[in-house]
Enzyme design. Structure first.
Site, PDB file in Angstrom:
ATOM      1  N   ALA A 319      39.208  32.200  38.195  1.00 39.12           N
ATOM      2  CA  ALA A 319      38.088  33.064  38.586  1.00 39.12           C
ATOM      3  C   ALA A 319      37.343  33.481  37.336  1.00 39.12           C
ATOM      4  CB  ALA A 319      38.621  34.286  39.325  1.00 39.12           C
ATOM      5  N   GLY A 321      35.671  35.598  34.501  1.00 33.74           N
ATOM      6  CA  GLY A 321      36.019  36.922  33.999  1.00 33.74           C
ATOM      7  C   GLY A 321      37.229  36.856  33.093  1.00 33.74           C
ATOM      8  N   GLY A 324      43.842  38.390  33.965  1.00 35.46           N
ATOM      9  CA  GLY A 324      44.604  39.618  34.187  1.00 35.46           C
ATOM     10  C   GLY A 324      45.980  39.544  33.537  1.00 35.46           C
ATOM     11  N   LYS A 340      45.054  35.456  44.438  1.00 37.48           N
ATOM     12  CA  LYS A 340      45.742  36.163  43.351  1.00 37.48           C
ATOM     13  C   LYS A 340      47.240  35.921  43.468  1.00 37.48           C
ATOM     14  CE  LYS A 340      43.206  40.191  42.376  1.00 37.48           C
ATOM     15  NZ  LYS A 340      42.753  41.575  42.650  1.00 37.48           N
ATOM     16  N   ASP A 375      39.481  44.791  50.793  1.00 34.57           N
ATOM     17  CA  ASP A 375      40.582  44.485  51.717  1.00 34.57           C
ATOM     18  C   ASP A 375      41.335  43.264  51.193  1.00 34.57           C
ATOM     19  OD1 ASP A 375      42.123  44.917  53.987  1.00 34.57           O
ATOM     20  OD2 ASP A 375      40.886  43.654  55.266  1.00 34.57           O
TER      21      ASP A 375
HETATM   22  N1  LIG Z   1      38.039  40.147  44.213  1.00 30.56           N
HETATM   23  C1  LIG Z   1      37.725  39.604  43.025  1.00 30.56           C
HETATM   24  N2  LIG Z   1      36.534  38.987  42.859  1.00 30.56           N
HETATM   25  C2  LIG Z   1      36.199  38.411  41.673  1.00 30.56           C
HETATM   26  N3  LIG Z   1      36.998  38.400  40.608  1.00 30.56           N
HETATM   27  C3  LIG Z   1      38.219  38.981  40.702  1.00 30.56           C
HETATM   28  C4  LIG Z   1      38.636  39.623  41.912  1.00 30.56           C
HETATM   29  N4  LIG Z   1      39.876  40.102  41.711  1.00 30.56           N
HETATM   30  C5  LIG Z   1      40.194  39.790  40.443  1.00 30.56           C
HETATM   31  N5  LIG Z   1      39.203  39.126  39.812  1.00 30.56           N
HETATM   32  C6  LIG Z   1      39.193  38.624  38.416  1.00 30.56           C
HETATM   33  O1  LIG Z   1      40.509  38.416  37.972  1.00 30.56           O
HETATM   34  C7  LIG Z   1      40.846  39.327  36.913  1.00 30.56           C
HETATM   35  C8  LIG Z   1      42.270  39.781  37.075  1.00 30.56           C
HETATM   36  O2  LIG Z   1      42.454  40.401  38.341  1.00 30.56           O
HETATM   37  P1  LIG Z   1      43.040  41.873  38.503  1.00 30.56           P
HETATM   38  O3  LIG Z   1      43.091  42.161  39.944  1.00 30.56           O
HETATM   39  O4  LIG Z   1      42.296  42.818  37.651  1.00 30.56           O
HETATM   40  O5  LIG Z   1      44.518  41.657  37.992  1.00 30.56           O
HETATM   41  P2  LIG Z   1      45.343  42.294  36.785  1.00 30.56           P
HETATM   42  O6  LIG Z   1      46.134  43.378  37.437  1.00 30.56           O
HETATM   43  O7  LIG Z   1      46.178  41.177  36.322  1.00 30.56           O
HETATM   44  O8  LIG Z   1      44.381  42.801  35.758  1.00 30.56           O
HETATM   45  C9  LIG Z   1      39.814  40.418  37.008  1.00 30.56           C
HETATM   46  O9  LIG Z   1      39.613  41.060  35.773  1.00 30.56           O
HETATM   47  C10 LIG Z   1      38.586  39.665  37.488  1.00 30.56           C
HETATM   48  O10 LIG Z   1      37.926  39.032  36.417  1.00 30.56           O
HETATM   49 MG   LIG Z   2      42.719  43.874  35.870  1.00 31.94          MG
END
Ligand SMILES: Nc1ncnc2c1ncn2[C@@H]1O[C@H](COP(=O)(O)OP(=O)(O)O)[C@@H](O)[C@H]1O
Ligand SMILES: [Mg+2]
Length: 581
Positions: A319, A321, A324, A340, A375
């Site tokens: 994705a 960005g 994580g 995820k 959600d």
């Molecule tokens: N619903 C989403 N839509 C778009 N990008 C997402 C979404 N959820 C997560 N991401 C991307 O994935 C990255 C990691 O997800 P995140 O939920 O923040 O997990 P972590 O707890 O590992 O930080 C985020 O910083 C973002 O860039």
């Molecule tokens: Mg995060």
């Protein structure tokens, strides 16, 4: 077992599952029907308890049904041949039911609990439902049609009068008049003149938290548009609070970032078919979920994904960005969902484990989401062709989540994952957005933090990368592993220099408890700079002060349920007294 005995047992098993489904449907409707009473008596705590009871109902009914099946089938419980016969028998029992798609999903839930099926197995599950497509179902039966020939106010009066509440209306004529003015002004803006030919309004009322909604569509000539009347009960009687009339506004009310509606529609498929006509961009799965049938919503999402995979050839990729620390997140560029997968181990400084993460995501499922938490659907044992994964992604999944992901033949099996709608991460958005759009997003970021606080949620991790923008430009939060209740935090001022350890000269040190939160530090976490920083300060300065948080905490502890309404101030009626309380 002899063949006739086998068939008899299969039929009995199918009946057991169907009885459980019927019990689920009965109690679901029973809970849902409490909503008008709760709304009329301003019993917001009761409404919240009902919502939770309904969310937990599926499991509560399914578990004992599985226990009964075990008693009935003995070792046959894990025999695919028995389940295959049960599926055939079940198909016969549910044929022609108006809720056949929900009944099939219920069977699948039972079957998947026993077999932990990887992918889907058509022998023991309903894969592509035999349900006729939604468009064939009559959505019209659910709605009543009102003529606009006598003017907008007269039509609105009749619409309101046709929806009586136990508590009655505060002033029906006044609200019909105010709402008509608002609607006519809007219609003039959109269609060049006030008035409409007909309004079709769904008979059952939609309830959620402290609000109620009449939902329908307006028609003039060949043109149609959604039409919603938002109702509140601030003083003991019902008041019209807002008029919404456009696809985006309807869509925001039905957003995947909100709790599910309580609406006693009788027939879910007909209701979803109607909603689809006013919000054609919303996936059918999301609409089922929005009216409380989240298990079937998940089935629809999965089927849609399979159809999409068959009709596309782009590969899964990371994705966009920042990666994580807890999740490996990937997406299919042509499909706006993210997947995820929880990592096997989390990088420093994370001290939590897999179970904590699961618990947090499940907490969000049960909690009000205030339009600011996306959600999440939880899936087990999904399987996709290996050819759809880019090598770096596959490598990362196998190295970083070996406990969850494996390659079996030509397939990648993901034993656990969450799906969410794909948003634009706020950090990416701000990097590329023109200044006015960036400013709007920054201000809404602050509103998101406030709305979350109003439903007792503190995001825990305020980094921009953990928030994203919906296609309507609303900022929502999606990283739940550090989220906690506002009432569990200890909001503190940063000690001033002379309150430190008294050692003098050295670095200031002071005791920081596990739940201590220092709002003054938020700014550093957010990493806002330049104009974004100034804009945030102008509107949301108080979020950096413990006083704001302590006040929210006090109100939460006193049992107050705070208002978070899914429409802008500009759509609200100009009541002399504020309609909300
Ligand atoms: N619903 C989403 N839509 C778009 N990008 C997402 C979404 N959820 C997560 N991401 C991307 O994935 C990255 C990691 O997800 P995140 O939920 O923040 O997990 P972590 O707890 O590992 O930080 C985020 O910083 C973002 O860039
Ligand atoms: Mg995060």
């Amino acid at each position: 077992m002899s063949p006739p005995a086998y068939a008899a047992v299969a039929l009995e098993g199918a009946r057991t599952i169907l009885h459980a489904h019927e019990e689920y449907a009965r109690v679901f409707a029973e809970i849902t029907r409490r909503a008008p009473g709760r709304f009329s008596s301003r019993d917001w705590h009761g409404m919240r308890a009902d919502a939770l009871e309904r969310l937990e109902l599926y499991r509560k009914v399914l578990d004992p049904a599985l226990a009964s099946l075990e008693t009935l089938l003995g070792p046959g419980l894990c025999d695919k041949a028995v389940w295959s016969a049960m599926k055939t028998a079940y198909a016969g029992l549910v044929a022609g039911r108006p809720d056949i798609e929900l009944a099939e999903t219920f069977f699948n839930s039972a079957s998947r609990r026993i077999f932990h099926t990887v992918g889907v197995d058509p022998c023991v599950e309903f894969v592509a439902s035999e349900v006729p497509s939604l468009s064939l179902r009559s959505a019209r039966v659910l709605a009543e049609t009102y003529s606009g020939a006598q003017g907008t106010a007269a039509a609105l009066w009749r619409i309101l009068a046709a929806h009586p509440f136990p508590s009655g209306w505060e002033d029906l004529a006044r609200d019909a008049g105010l709402a008509a003015e608002k609607l006519d002004a809007y219609l003039t803006e959109l269609w060049g003149a006030p008035g409409f030919d007909t309004a079709q309004v769904v008979r059952p009322v939609f309830f959620r938290n402290k609000g109620a909604y009449l939902v329908g569509r307006l028609r003039r000539g060949q043109k149609t548009m959604p039409f919603l009347l938002a109702l509140v009960n601030p003083r003991g009687k019902v008041v019209v609070d807002a008029v919404l009339a456009d696809e985006d506004e309807a869509s925001i009310v039905f957003s995947f970032t909100r709790s599910y509606f309580h609406v006693d529609a009788g027939n879910a498929a007909a209701l979803v078919a109607f909603l689809k006509t006013i919000m054609p961009k919303k996936p059918v799965g999301e609409l089922y979920t929005a009216v409380g049938f989240n298990k079937h919503g998940k089935t629809e999402l999965y089927r849609d994904l399979l159809r999409h995979l068959a009709a596309s050839d782009d590969p899964f990729v990371f994705a966009p960005g920042e990666a994580g620390m807890v999740m490996i997140v990937f997406t299919l560029p042509s499909y706006d969902v993210v997947f995820k997968v929880i990592r096997d181990v989390f990088a420093y400084p994370k001290t939590t484990g897999r179970q904590d993460v699961l618990d947090k995501y499940r907490l969000v499922f049960r909690h009000g989401r205030a339009g600011r938490l996306v959600d999440v659907q939880e899936f087990e044992h999904l399987s996709f062709p290996i050819s759809r994964f880019t090598p770096p992604l596959l490598e990362k999944l196998l190295a970083g989540a070996a406990g969850t992901v494996e390659v079996v033949g030509d397939e990648v099996v993901l034993h656990h994952l969450f799906t969410e709608r794909r948003l634009t991460p706020l950090n990416l958005f701000l990097r590329d957005a023109p200044r006015p759009a960036a400013r709007r997003a920054i201000l809404d970021f602050g509103e998101a933090i406030r709305d979350l606080a109003k439903c007792n949620i503190f995001p825990g991790d305020l980094l921009l990368k953990n928030f994203g923008l919906t296609r309507h430009g609303r900022v929502v939060f999606y990283d739940y592993d550090e989220l906690c209740f506002v009432t569990d935090c200890n909001f503190r001022e940063l000690p001033s220099g002379d309150e430190d350890d008294g050692g003098g000269g050295g670095e200031a040190t002071f005791y920081v408890g596990e739940n201590d939160v220092f709002p003054e530090e938020f700014e550093t976490f957010m990493g806002l700079r330049g104009e974004a920083r100034t804009a945030f300060h102008e509107r949301h300065e108080e979020l950096f002060r413990p006083r704001f948080w302590l006040e929210i905490q006090r109100r939460q502890r006193e049992g107050e349920i705070l208002d978070v309404f899914p429409y802008p101030e500009s759509r609200r009626l100009p009541h002399p007294e504020p309609a909300t309380a």
